[in-house]
Design an enzyme around this catalytic site. Structure first.
Site, PDB file in Angstrom:
ATOM      1  N   LEU A   1      -6.017  -1.402  -0.461  1.00 45.28           N
ATOM      2  CA  LEU A   1      -6.000  -1.370   1.000  1.00 45.28           C
ATOM      3  C   LEU A   1      -6.578  -2.691   1.512  1.00 45.28           C
ATOM      4  O   LEU A   1      -7.680  -2.758   2.048  1.00 45.28           O
ATOM      5  CB  LEU A   1      -6.828  -0.179   1.510  1.00 45.28           C
ATOM      6  CG  LEU A   1      -6.811   0.068   3.017  1.00 45.28           C
ATOM      7  CD1 LEU A   1      -5.424   0.435   3.485  1.00 45.28           C
ATOM      8  CD2 LEU A   1      -7.805   1.165   3.373  1.00 45.28           C
ATOM      9  N   ALA A   2      -5.834  -3.770   1.320  1.00 43.64           N
ATOM     10  CA  ALA A   2      -6.301  -5.109   1.695  1.00 43.64           C
ATOM     11  C   ALA A   2      -5.085  -6.013   1.826  1.00 43.64           C
ATOM     12  O   ALA A   2      -4.550  -6.496   0.833  1.00 43.64           O
ATOM     13  CB  ALA A   2      -7.272  -5.649   0.656  1.00 43.64           C
ATOM     14  N   GLU A   3      -4.660  -6.244   3.059  1.00 44.86           N
ATOM     15  CA  GLU A   3      -3.452  -7.028   3.289  1.00 44.86           C
ATOM     16  C   GLU A   3      -3.599  -8.458   2.792  1.00 44.86           C
ATOM     17  O   GLU A   3      -2.627  -9.068   2.314  1.00 44.86           O
ATOM     18  CB  GLU A   3      -3.098  -7.012   4.777  1.00 44.86           C
ATOM     19  CG  GLU A   3      -2.556  -5.697   5.288  1.00 44.86           C
ATOM     20  CD  GLU A   3      -3.649  -4.632   5.472  1.00 44.86           C
ATOM     21  OE1 GLU A   3      -3.305  -3.436   5.581  1.00 44.86           O
ATOM     22  OE2 GLU A   3      -4.849  -5.008   5.503  1.00 44.86           O
TER      23      GLU A   3
ATOM     24  N   GLN B   1       1.881  -2.094   6.129  1.00 47.49           N
ATOM     25  CA  GLN B   1       2.176  -0.772   6.688  1.00 47.49           C
ATOM     26  C   GLN B   1       2.543  -0.799   8.164  1.00 47.49           C
ATOM     27  O   GLN B   1       3.435  -0.083   8.605  1.00 47.49           O
ATOM     28  CB  GLN B   1       0.992   0.159   6.457  1.00 47.49           C
ATOM     29  CG  GLN B   1       0.870   0.635   5.018  1.00 47.49           C
ATOM     30  CD  GLN B   1      -0.109   1.782   4.872  1.00 47.49           C
ATOM     31  OE1 GLN B   1      -0.974   2.006   5.714  1.00 47.49           O
ATOM     32  NE2 GLN B   1       0.008   2.512   3.775  1.00 47.49           N
ATOM     33  N   PHE B   2       1.842  -1.602   8.963  1.00 44.02           N
ATOM     34  CA  PHE B   2       2.114  -1.713  10.395  1.00 44.02           C
ATOM     35  C   PHE B   2       1.872  -3.145  10.832  1.00 44.02           C
ATOM     36  O   PHE B   2       1.042  -3.853  10.259  1.00 44.02           O
ATOM     37  CB  PHE B   2       1.206  -0.777  11.211  1.00 44.02           C
ATOM     38  CG  PHE B   2       1.514   0.687  11.059  1.00 44.02           C
ATOM     39  CD1 PHE B   2       2.428   1.312  11.890  1.00 44.02           C
ATOM     40  CD2 PHE B   2       0.875   1.438  10.087  1.00 44.02           C
ATOM     41  CE1 PHE B   2       2.714   2.659  11.745  1.00 44.02           C
ATOM     42  CE2 PHE B   2       1.148   2.792   9.932  1.00 44.02           C
ATOM     43  CZ  PHE B   2       2.069   3.404  10.771  1.00 44.02           C
ATOM     44  N   ASP B   3       2.583  -3.559  11.886  1.00 40.18           N
ATOM     45  CA  ASP B   3       2.453  -4.911  12.409  1.00 40.18           C
ATOM     46  C   ASP B   3       0.998  -5.253  12.722  1.00 40.18           C
ATOM     47  O   ASP B   3       0.524  -6.352  12.432  1.00 40.18           O
ATOM     48  CB  ASP B   3       3.308  -5.032  13.682  1.00 40.18           C
ATOM     49  CG  ASP B   3       3.530  -6.473  14.097  1.00 40.18           C
ATOM     50  OD1 ASP B   3       2.854  -7.365  13.558  1.00 40.18           O
ATOM     51  OD2 ASP B   3       4.383  -6.717  14.959  1.00 40.18           O
ATOM     52  N   GLY B   4       0.277  -4.316  13.320  1.00 36.00           N
ATOM     53  CA  GLY B   4      -1.104  -4.569  13.706  1.00 36.00           C
ATOM     54  C   GLY B   4      -2.051  -4.735  12.542  1.00 36.00           C
ATOM     55  O   GLY B   4      -3.214  -5.128  12.734  1.00 36.00           O
TER      56      GLY B   4
ATOM     57  N   TYR C   1      -2.947  -9.044  10.494  1.00 32.19           N
ATOM     58  CA  TYR C   1      -3.881 -10.132  10.768  1.00 32.19           C
ATOM     59  C   TYR C   1      -4.715 -10.580   9.568  1.00 32.19           C
ATOM     60  O   TYR C   1      -4.930 -11.782   9.383  1.00 32.19           O
ATOM     61  CB  TYR C   1      -4.783  -9.761  11.946  1.00 32.19           C
ATOM     62  CG  TYR C   1      -4.011  -9.416  13.199  1.00 32.19           C
ATOM     63  CD1 TYR C   1      -3.209 -10.366  13.830  1.00 32.19           C
ATOM     64  CD2 TYR C   1      -4.045  -8.136  13.737  1.00 32.19           C
ATOM     65  CE1 TYR C   1      -2.482 -10.058  14.962  1.00 32.19           C
ATOM     66  CE2 TYR C   1      -3.320  -7.813  14.871  1.00 32.19           C
ATOM     67  CZ  TYR C   1      -2.541  -8.783  15.482  1.00 32.19           C
ATOM     68  OH  TYR C   1      -1.820  -8.463  16.597  1.00 32.19           O
TER      69      TYR C   1
ATOM     70  N   GLU D   1       0.835  -1.202   0.000  1.00 33.35           N
ATOM     71  CA  GLU D   1       0.000   0.000   0.000  1.00 33.35           C
ATOM     72  C   GLU D   1       0.875   1.259   0.000  1.00 33.35           C
ATOM     73  O   GLU D   1       1.729   1.434   0.875  1.00 33.35           O
ATOM     74  CB  GLU D   1      -0.904   0.005   1.237  1.00 33.35           C
ATOM     75  CG  GLU D   1      -1.886  -1.153   1.252  1.00 33.35           C
ATOM     76  CD  GLU D   1      -2.504  -1.379   2.619  1.00 33.35           C
ATOM     77  OE1 GLU D   1      -2.397  -0.466   3.479  1.00 33.35           O
ATOM     78  OE2 GLU D   1      -3.064  -2.457   2.849  1.00 33.35           O
TER      79      GLU D   1
ATOM     80  N   HIS E   1      -0.731   0.311  15.888  1.00 31.33           N
ATOM     81  CA  HIS E   1       0.458   0.757  15.166  1.00 31.33           C
ATOM     82  C   HIS E   1       1.773   0.450  15.879  1.00 31.33           C
ATOM     83  O   HIS E   1       2.832   0.763  15.348  1.00 31.33           O
ATOM     84  CB  HIS E   1       0.382   2.270  14.914  1.00 31.33           C
ATOM     85  CG  HIS E   1      -0.646   2.668  13.909  1.00 31.33           C
ATOM     86  ND1 HIS E   1      -1.987   2.522  14.135  1.00 31.33           N
ATOM     87  CD2 HIS E   1      -0.531   3.191  12.666  1.00 31.33           C
ATOM     88  CE1 HIS E   1      -2.661   2.962  13.074  1.00 31.33           C
ATOM     89  NE2 HIS E   1      -1.791   3.368  12.172  1.00 31.33           N
TER      90      HIS E   1
END
Length: 332
Positions: free
Chosen positions: A67-69, A91-94, A97, A38, A138
């Protein structure tokens, strides 16, 4: 008459700049390699780690994703089965999932499922950790989540030099690798003094400070606090510091060799203590090196609770003072 030539001081690259240079070199020399994530193209990523790479290598090789991991990693799985080498950025560890299903049930098993006929060269880069006043989701440290899954390797570098070595090795493995990059180190240039002894292999731990009284095993951003604490305690307490660099596989041989010399082991990490990397290291040392210990193994990590809001993160994170206090308790 002699002339004086003024020389400018050497500018040490930041952690982010080191990763950017490594990615650029890999793109330059590996035609099958591409980046996916992203905002990594026009924007250069949320932390600008991929800044300038789209202009240099084009939108086909530095791809902005939806915008979809789950879609990012899902596409990467298909790409690697087609012979490409995707390096994804979350973008971030959180935010990882939604992609767990693709990593655990697909990427980690494809090589086994296809009897070795497919070698999924897939890398997922994940900014991780706190210390930068991030909002909810984040600042997490979830390296233990993927470390327990067979088929996935997990790296946690603490310097740009190690990040470079990790990435170069990861794209050659033929199996998925998750690389956790400490957010609070992205812009940092100064690195605590480290012993120059190299690691024995690309996935081996590295002894970054020699000592005789106690071993601290650690990884990621908190390695910097550990080294600072070790230097502060010298010469009264001589601490040996082992930077694991990878948590799957774990280089227990280096840890055990260090503990054999010092007789004591403290494990420090930023992720919560329960069912964490430290628990696995402690169990391994208890099983294989119990007779070398002069005292109980101890772990120093946050307790099991949700990462707090930014104003309270200093109460959650382990700092230099806590590390020094723990070492003094263990060596008194």
């Amino acid at each position: 008459m002699t002339s004086t030539v003024e020389t400018s001081p050497v500018r040490t690259p930041t952690f982010a700049e080191s990763i950017n240079a490594t990615l650029a070199d890999l793109l330059e020399h590996e035609p099958a390699l591409l980046l996916l994530g992203e905002d990594i193209g026009r924007l250069g990523g949320v932390f600008r780690v991929t800044r300038g790479l789209r202009d240099r290598f084009g939108a086909e090789r530095v791809r902005d994703a939806l915008l979809a991991e789950s879609t990012i990693v899902g596409q990467a799985v298909g790409m690697t089965m087609s012979g490409l080498v995707p390096i994804c950025e979350i973008q971030f560890d959180g935010f990882t999932y939604p992609a767990v299903n693709q990593l655990v049930t697909q990427a980690s098993r494809i090589g086994y499922r296809w009897n070795g006929q497919v070698s999924p060269s897939l890398v997922v880069r994940i900014p991780t950790g706190g210390g930068f006043r991030g909002v909810e989701h984040h600042s997490e440290s979830n390296e233990a989540l993927f470390a327990r899954y067979p088929g996935i390797s997990v790296a946690c570098p603490s310097t740009g030099e190690d990040a470079d070595q990790v990435l170069r090795h990861a794209v050659t493995l033929g199996s998925p690798v998750v690389v956790y990059e400490p957010i609070r180190l992205y812009w940092r240039r100064d690195t605590p003094v480290r012993d120059p002894e190299p690691a024995r292999s690309p996935t081996a731990a590295r002894i970054v400070r020699r000592g005789t009284d106690l071993t601290i095993a650690t990884f990621g951003a908190i390695t910097h606090e550990v080294l600072e604490a070790a230097h502060d305690l010298a010469p009264d307490v001589d601490v040996e510091v082992v930077d694991l660099r990878w948590v799957a596989p774990l280089d227990m041989d280096t840890v055990l060799e260090s503990v054999t010399r010092t007789g004591r082991l403290l494990i420090v990490h930023e992720g919560s203590k329960d069912v964490g990397i430290g628990a696995e290291i402690a169990a391994e040392v208890a099983e294989r090196g119990f007779d070398t210990l002069r005292g109980p193994i101890r772990r120093l990590a946050p307790e099991r609770r949700i990462y707090p809001p930014a104003n309270f993160e200093s109460e959650y994170l382990i700092g230099v003072r806590e590390i020094k206090d723990e070492v003094l308790v263990m060596t008194k």
